[in-house]
Structure formats: C-alpha cells, structure tokens
Write a protein that holds these residues in place. Structure first.
Motif, short mmCIF file in Angstrom:
data_model
loop_
_atom_site.label_atom_id
_atom_site.label_comp_id
_atom_site.label_asym_id
_atom_site.label_seq_id
_atom_site.Cartn_x
_atom_site.Cartn_y
_atom_site.Cartn_z
N ARG B 162 46.24 32.82 34.82
CA ARG B 162 47.33 33.04 35.54
C ARG B 162 47.61 34.26 35.72
O ARG B 162 48.98 35.12 34.96
N ALA B 163 46.96 35.12 36.25
CA ALA B 163 46.78 36.34 36.57
C ALA B 163 48.03 36.30 38.00
O ALA B 163 48.61 35.69 38.29
N SER B 164 48.66 37.48 37.42
CA SER B 164 49.95 37.61 38.29
C SER B 164 49.63 38.22 39.87
O SER B 164 48.87 38.62 40.22
N ARG B 165 50.56 38.79 40.84
CA ARG B 165 50.00 38.92 41.98
C ARG B 165 49.30 40.46 41.79
O ARG B 165 48.39 41.07 42.31
N TRP B 166 50.31 41.54 41.58
CA TRP B 166 49.83 42.78 40.90
C TRP B 166 48.77 43.26 40.00
O TRP B 166 47.29 43.91 40.15
N GLN B 167 48.45 42.06 39.33
CA GLN B 167 47.02 42.28 38.38
C GLN B 167 46.02 41.54 39.12
O GLN B 167 45.38 42.09 38.88
N THR B 168 45.54 41.05 40.08
CA THR B 168 45.23 40.01 40.83
C THR B 168 44.74 41.58 41.83
O THR B 168 43.36 41.67 42.16
#
Lengths: 266, 267
Positions: B162-168
């Motif tokens: 469930r990584a956020s867009r920013w983390q990805t």
C-alpha cells in the motif's frame, strides 16, 4: 489450536475466475479454502494460471467473477493485509541501488515503522534465513541463492501469517533449491505460517506440501486436490522413500491426463 | 569468438595523446614545408602563440560561453526532469504533450533563436533560453523512459505494501530512472554548449559580454584565422571538459550498483 480458529479459513475463494481484458481466459472459476497452518502448493505446467491464482489471493489482480476473502473479510481497506501477508516473487526482485538491510526493511519503511525498530526487525529476519554480515552489501554482491534468502527475509520481516510464494526457487541450482526447501519447512513450522506455494516441480510439491492443488492449462483450471499425508518435520531421506515416489508418480499422471488433448477440449 | 584484449588503463590516455601529437606534428611540418600563409591554415605553433597572446580576450569569452552553457544545462535539467515527472503521472498528459517536446527538438534552433532574442529583453537570458531549448529534449525523453522502466515485481511489492504515490516515486521510480537520467545528461551537456555557441552566432552580441562564437565571427571577418582556430580549440576543450565532468558525476552516483559503472571483473 482452537476449533473456532480452524473453522475460519485464512484464504477462501468462491468461484473466483480471471479473464484478462484481451479475452485470455487465465483461470476458470476456482473454489478453494486454505486453513491456518496448511502448506498448500499449486502445481501445474506453464500457462495453467497458478501465478494468476496467487496474484488473485494477494489482491494484485482483481477477479473477473467470484469472491476472494482473507481471514474472512473480502476487503482490505484497512491496509492491514499488507502486513499479515508476505509475497515472494519468482526472481529475488531486490532494489539494486539499496543495501541488503534497506531491501529487507522496505515493507516496514513503507508502513511507517520507525527506523530503529525496522533495523532490528531486518536484522532478525536476515538471521532467521541464515544470512549474517551481509546487511551492508549490495544485492549484486550476493549469489543467486543468497539473493533469494534476502527476498524471503523481506517477506518475513513484517512477521506475516500468510506467505505466498511464486516459484521462488525455480531459477536456482538443484542443491541450493533442496537446501532452501528444507529451510522453508523449518520456518513454516517455527513461525506457524500458512503457505501457498507455486511450482512446476512435482518433486518439490510432494516434499513440501500438506496438500497439492493440481492445475491444468488451456484453459487454466484446478483439476485435483491431493493430500500428502507424510508427517512433518520431513527430512531429506523422505525423498528416498517409496511413498514419496508413489506420490510423485500419481501427481505426474494427473498432470499428464489433464494435458491430453481430449481433456483440454473440455 | 574471443573478445578483443582489453586496452590497458595507461594506453587509454596515451594512445589518443600519441595520435594528437602525430597529427599536430604532421600539420606543422606540412604548413612549414609548403609555406602555407597563416590566413589560410595557421600552424599549430602559431595557434598556440595566439592562445597565449590573446589570452585575456579569449579567457573572458570562454567564461561567457561556458557560463551560458552551464546555466542552460542547469535549466534544461531542472525543467526537463519536472516535465518528465509530470509525464509519468498520467499517460494522457504524456500523450497530449510529448509531440510538442518533439516539435521543439526537431525545429532548428537557428530558426527559433531570433524570436527568443526579440521577445526576451536581456540578451544573456535569451542565450540561456536558446541553449536550454536545444539541451532539454534528451533530459525529458530519457528521464521519462527511466521513470517508467521499473521492475514490475518491485512495483507489485510496493502495491502490496500500500505504498503511496509519493513513496513509489521517491523510493522506486526515481532511483530506477537515475541511469537513464545520466545518459540523457551526457548528451544534454554537449548540446548545451552547441546551443550556446549557435545562439551567440544568431544574436551576434559583441562588446563586454562577447562569447567565443562572437570571437570566431569577428576573426572570420578580419581574416584573423589563427585567433579563429584558437577560439575553436577552446570550444572543443570546454566541450570535452563538460563531458568529463558529467562522466565523473555519473560514476560517483552509480558505481556502487549499476552495471554500466562496474569494473569488468566485478562479480
């Protein structure tokens, strides 16, 4: 082990099927339940939909029909699922730019676990898979077998209840593979894991599993559900027994029958 | 078939140097032997002489041209990377805007430069803009490609967690894109210098802020061919220096993990 816990399957599929957008029927409807503590292997030739089935369970692909639930809930809005579930890919799938410790810590980092706690958990997970003193290495500095161990450590770092493994040892040599198979059984017993394991190796399926689900290709479908009664813990000698050979033969006949043209038409 | 034997480290520098010395010696000998006048082909020693006597003038011009090229490269890197980041947010956005990036790339800068020079008051700024237009395309296209070239397995892992867009983006896409980005930077560094020189030619700015292109232009008119050669040598050296700097930065950034920077005997 209480009866109520056993009653609640960890994984439950009801008529789950997958047709891809381009019309490929990857998987016919599958109904299946995996109880806590089972070691279930999906066995079949290429194109039988075993990876698709695993991805359905993980929630990486959505079913075109039917339902899938984990721990009795069909939805994972909580985000809890990512922690209770570990996934190991066909390849080690490590970040080449990150050191081993950061690779293993990744699931915790993404979940917002504090750095110190994550480092400790990563060190524990690496020790559990038998790797010592490699946390500062880059993945390319490790052998294929060691990279796979790092990949498994990453899946174990969140202390999951359910481990999904997609042909994890397929690219390794026979010796490394047998060693990892034995280690995997030890971790399974030690952590009281539930494992769903994908392989196309009949021998590996028989050695590892409490239950083998045989699949066939074109169209991908489930054709048999075979229990492997041999008790755990299993030792390497199990591979030399008549019971082992008989199980392997029975499974290979099932696969061969399913792959015959007549059956494929059905 | 056997691999050709590797070139020893010393020879990799010594061999091209030997070629250079041979060519220069032959050039010098021919010019002297046939008594070629310096306004046609000056001898290498004559060019070197001019470099020394005109050093104040040439150094100032070199400073101007290199400053413009570096500013343009910085602008191209920042703007190009931002555009690439925008492109990977949506396929729609990329499909709608990418043709215009290509349009910018295929239109010769000499055709756009006069417009930019008319529109932008400050000539220096106009020159930087022209050179940046030339240099930006490899940054955009390589970085976009890199941001998309992510291991699908790792992408699945990030989705499972469930990584956020920013983390990805920050933990997966940007590190994956680095080798591609540096490939683009290598091309862009040369283009920035070419763009700076071409834009100067079009602008024809002299006086205080005269760059090397202006010196070449004036030397050509005055038939001061030795100075023309001297300016040419400086542009070439500036280009090589810029390229070497980019190669060094790339090595520092990638040497620990990327195949392109590993020694041949690495595991």
């Amino acid at each position: 082990m209480s009866a109520s816990r056993d009653a609640q399957p960890v994984v439950e599929l009801r008529g789950a099927a997958k047709v891809y957008a381009n019309g490929t029927r990857a998987l016919r409807p599958v109904t299946l339940a995996v109880a806590a503590g089972e070691f279930v292997t999906l066995l079949g030739p290429s194109g039988c939909g075993k990876t698709t089935l695993l991805q359905l369970i993980a929630g990486l692909v959505a079913p075109s029909e039917g339902t899938i639930s984990l721990w009795g809930s069909s939805h994972d809005a909580s985000g809890e699922r990512g922690r209770r579930l570990g996934y190991v890919f066909q390849a080690p799938t490590l970040m080449p730019w990150a050191r081993v410790a950061s690779n293993v810590r990744l699931p915790l980092d993404l979940g917002g676990t504090p750095r110190g706690e994550g480092d400790e958990a990563a060190a524990n997970a690496l020790a559990r898979v038998g790797l010592h003193g490699v946390d500062r290495h880059f993945p390319r500095e490790l052998s294929g077998g060691m990279q796979m161990r790092v990949s498994i450590a990453r899946a174990l770092v969140t202390d999951p209840d359910l481990l999904l493994m997609d042909e994890p040892f397929g690219a390794l040599d026979e010796f490394t593979r047998q060693k990892l198979d034995a280690d995997l059984l030890a971790w399974w017993i030690e952590r009281k894991l539930t494992v769903v394991f994908v392989t196309h190796s009949i021998q590996e399926a028989v050695f590892l599993s409490t239950r083998v689900l045989v699949m066939a290709a074109r169209p991908g479908r489930l054709i048999a559900d075979v229990a492997i009664p041999e008790r755990h813990p299993r030792r390497a000698e199990f591979r030399g027994t008549a019971g082992y050979a008989a199980q392997c033969l029975a499974l290979s006949e099932l696969v061969a029958q399913a792959s015959s043209p007549v059956a494929a038409d059905g | 078939m056997a691999e050709p034997p590797a070139v020893p480290r010393v020879a990799r520098y010594a061999a091209p140097m030997a070629v250079l010395l041979l060519v220069l010696a032959a050039w010098q000998a021919l010019v002297v032997a046939y008594d070629v006048p310096p306004y046609l082909v000056p001898s290498p020693l004559r060019v070197f002489d001019t470099l020394v006597t005109d050093r104040a003038l040439l150094a100032a011009s070199l400073g101007v041209t290199v400053t413009i090229a570096l500013a343009a490269l910085a602008l191209a890197v920042v703007a190009g990377t931002l555009i690439a980041l925008l492109f990977v947010q949506s396929r729609w956005l990329e499909a709608s805007l990418f043709p215009y990036a290509i349009l910018l790339q295929v239109t010769p800068i000499v055709a756009i430069a006069p417009l930019i020079i008319i529109w932008v008051q400050d000539t220096r700024v106009a020159l930087v803009l022209c050179a940046a237009v030339v240099a930006i395309f490899p940054v955009i296209s390589n970085t976009t490609l890199g941001l998309r070239s992510v291991d699908p397995g790792l992408l699945n892992l990030f989705r499972l967690q469930r990584a956020s867009r920013w983390q990805t983006l920050s933990r997966l896409r940007i590190p994956s894109a680095l080798p591609y980005f540096f490939g683009g930077l290598r091309i862009a560094s040369g283009l920035a210098l070419i763009g700076a020189v071409v834009a100067e030619f079009v602008a024809g700015t002299g006086g205080q802020g005269a760059g090397l292109a202006y010196q070449i232009l004036m030397a050509g008119i005055q038939l001061n061919v030795p100075r023309l050669f001297a300016a040419l040598v400086l542009i070439a050296l500036a280009g090589v220096g810029l390229f070497a700097a980019v190669v060094a930065i790339t090595r520092v950034a990638l040497r620990r993990w990327h195949e392109s920077e590993l020694p041949l005997d690495a595991p």
